[in-house]
Motif scaffolding. Structure first.
Motif, mmCIF file in Angstrom:
data_model
loop_
_atom_site.group_PDB
_atom_site.id
_atom_site.type_symbol
_atom_site.label_atom_id
_atom_site.label_comp_id
_atom_site.label_asym_id
_atom_site.label_seq_id
_atom_site.Cartn_x
_atom_site.Cartn_y
_atom_site.Cartn_z
ATOM 1 N N VAL A 96 0.726 -1.079 -0.104
ATOM 2 C CA VAL A 96 0.177 -0.053 0.038
ATOM 3 C C VAL A 96 0.841 1.336 0.211
ATOM 4 O O VAL A 96 1.592 1.414 0.786
ATOM 5 C CB VAL A 96 -0.960 0.133 1.090
ATOM 6 C CG1 VAL A 96 -1.676 1.306 1.174
ATOM 7 C CG2 VAL A 96 -1.689 -1.241 1.276
ATOM 8 N N ASP A 142 -1.795 4.727 -3.931
ATOM 9 C CA ASP A 142 -2.898 3.931 -3.536
ATOM 10 C C ASP A 142 -4.028 4.895 -2.773
ATOM 11 O O ASP A 142 -5.109 4.793 -2.978
ATOM 12 C CB ASP A 142 -2.945 2.684 -2.765
ATOM 13 C CG ASP A 142 -1.986 1.497 -3.363
ATOM 14 O OD1 ASP A 142 -2.835 1.095 -4.159
ATOM 15 O OD2 ASP A 142 -0.981 1.335 -3.248
ATOM 16 N N HIS A 277 -9.021 8.066 -1.401
ATOM 17 C CA HIS A 277 -8.114 7.260 -2.366
ATOM 18 C C HIS A 277 -9.415 7.384 -3.674
ATOM 19 O O HIS A 277 -10.477 7.637 -3.309
ATOM 20 C CB HIS A 277 -8.323 5.743 -2.019
ATOM 21 C CG HIS A 277 -9.565 5.059 -1.407
ATOM 22 N ND1 HIS A 277 -10.286 4.231 -2.226
ATOM 23 C CD2 HIS A 277 -10.103 5.282 -0.246
ATOM 24 C CE1 HIS A 277 -11.424 4.097 -1.443
ATOM 25 N NE2 HIS A 277 -11.186 4.635 -0.363
ATOM 26 N N LEU A 287 -5.443 -2.214 1.207
ATOM 27 C CA LEU A 287 -5.960 -0.665 1.510
ATOM 28 C C LEU A 287 -7.014 -0.598 2.458
ATOM 29 O O LEU A 287 -6.938 -0.040 3.420
ATOM 30 C CB LEU A 287 -6.277 0.025 0.197
ATOM 31 C CG LEU A 287 -6.892 1.259 0.535
ATOM 32 C CD1 LEU A 287 -5.693 2.446 1.239
ATOM 33 C CD2 LEU A 287 -6.748 1.864 -1.026
#
Length: 301
Positions: A96, A142, A277, A287
């Motif tokens: 991530v 991300d 995100h 994530l």
């Protein structure tokens, strides 16, 4: 609905898409004869022909096409739900990549990220520290973590911290030499410790608001720094000038009387830190696990 009907509807969708018993049977791990038998049984129970069979091909009838159009989205949702369950059972893994800036790294990530890494040994977290805002999509991140009022509206934002406030502070000794400011305009007569964004080049203004009126003041003083406030705070504590600081960074100084807060009624709270995100149907499990670990749930009781 009988369980056999649901199973056979899934088989029907495969045959209708493949337009072949042989190809559909290979994909489903069945024999063509077993698949054909299941379809005849489904048609008999429903009382309507769904597939038109010839010696060389199979195609949905008009009724079969209508059924497939209604059936396909429902089967997709079922498959997606089962996939989510499979992901939940499995340990999230992968990398991530997150961009943020120093203050958030210290106040949000330092207290929580170590526990997350221990709880999720298969996840690798890469943190990029940068003062300037970053296009997370173009830069391959991300997620990002920033103050809520700077997050683009097309992003999915999750609060990871409380509302915040910036305050103006100085030492008692400083205010013995200079009269405390009563309005933001009075800062022009004070020695202010300035902050510069390395990417922008210019000095950051001090921002204030009262009764719906917003004011930005371009201050000047003996220090200009592009760090996250550590140098400016040291100078403020030494009595070298006024600082424009995050309230929680100086809360203990104010409580002890080491620093004195001024212009309090010009410093309302603002939206705190948010992880953001890109909007997407399926958030990667790694994530999703990080979001759950960082999500703000209020003060610990």
């Amino acid at each position: 609905m009988r369980r056999s009907n649901l199973d056979d509807l899934h088989l029907f969708a495969a045959v209708a898409r493949e337009r072949s018993f042989t190809r559909a049977a290979a994909r489903l791990g069945l024999s063509p004869s077993a698949l054909s038998h299941a379809m005849r049984g489904l048609e008999e129970r429903l009382g309507v022909r769904l597939l038109q069979r010839t010696t060389r091909s199979v195609a949905p009838t008009v009724a079969g096409e209508r059924l497939l159009a209604r059936l396909a989205p429902a089967l997709h949702e079922i498959d997606a739900g089962l996939a989510d369950l499979a992901e939940a059972r499995a340990e999230p893994s992968g990398t991530v990549r997150v961009t943020t800036f120093g203050y958030i790294a210290q106040t949000i990530l330092e207290p929580r990220l170590p526990r997350f890494l221990l709880d999720h040994p298969a996840i690798e977290v890469e943190i990029h520290i940068a003062q300037e805002l970053t296009d997370i999509v173009a830069s391959g991140f991300d997620a990002g973590i920033r103050f809520g009022d700077t997050v683009e509206r097309d992003m999915v934002a999750v609060r990871v911290g409380p509302d915040l406030r910036t305050v103006v502070v100085g030492t008692p000794g400083y205010f013995e030499r200079f009269a405390p400011p009563e309005t933001p305009a009075d800062l022009a007569r004070h020695r202010c410790l300035c902050h510069r964004l390395a990417s922008a080049g210019g000095l950051l203004p001090w921002e204030f608001e009262r009764d719906g009126r917003e004011v930005q003041v371009r201050v000047t003083g003996p220090l200009i720094a592009d760090d996250d406030g550590g140098l400016a705070l040291a100078a403020v504590r030494a009595g070298a000038g006024l600082g424009y600081m995050m309230e929680e960074s100086v809360a203990s100084d104010i409580a002890s009387g080491r620093l004195v807060q001024v212009l309090d009624d010009w410093c309302p709270p603002f939206s705190g830190c948010h992880l953001y995100h890109p909007s997407r149907r399926q958030t990667p499990p790694a994530l999703r696990a990080l979001i759950d670990a960082l999500r703000w749930r209020g003060p610990l009781r």
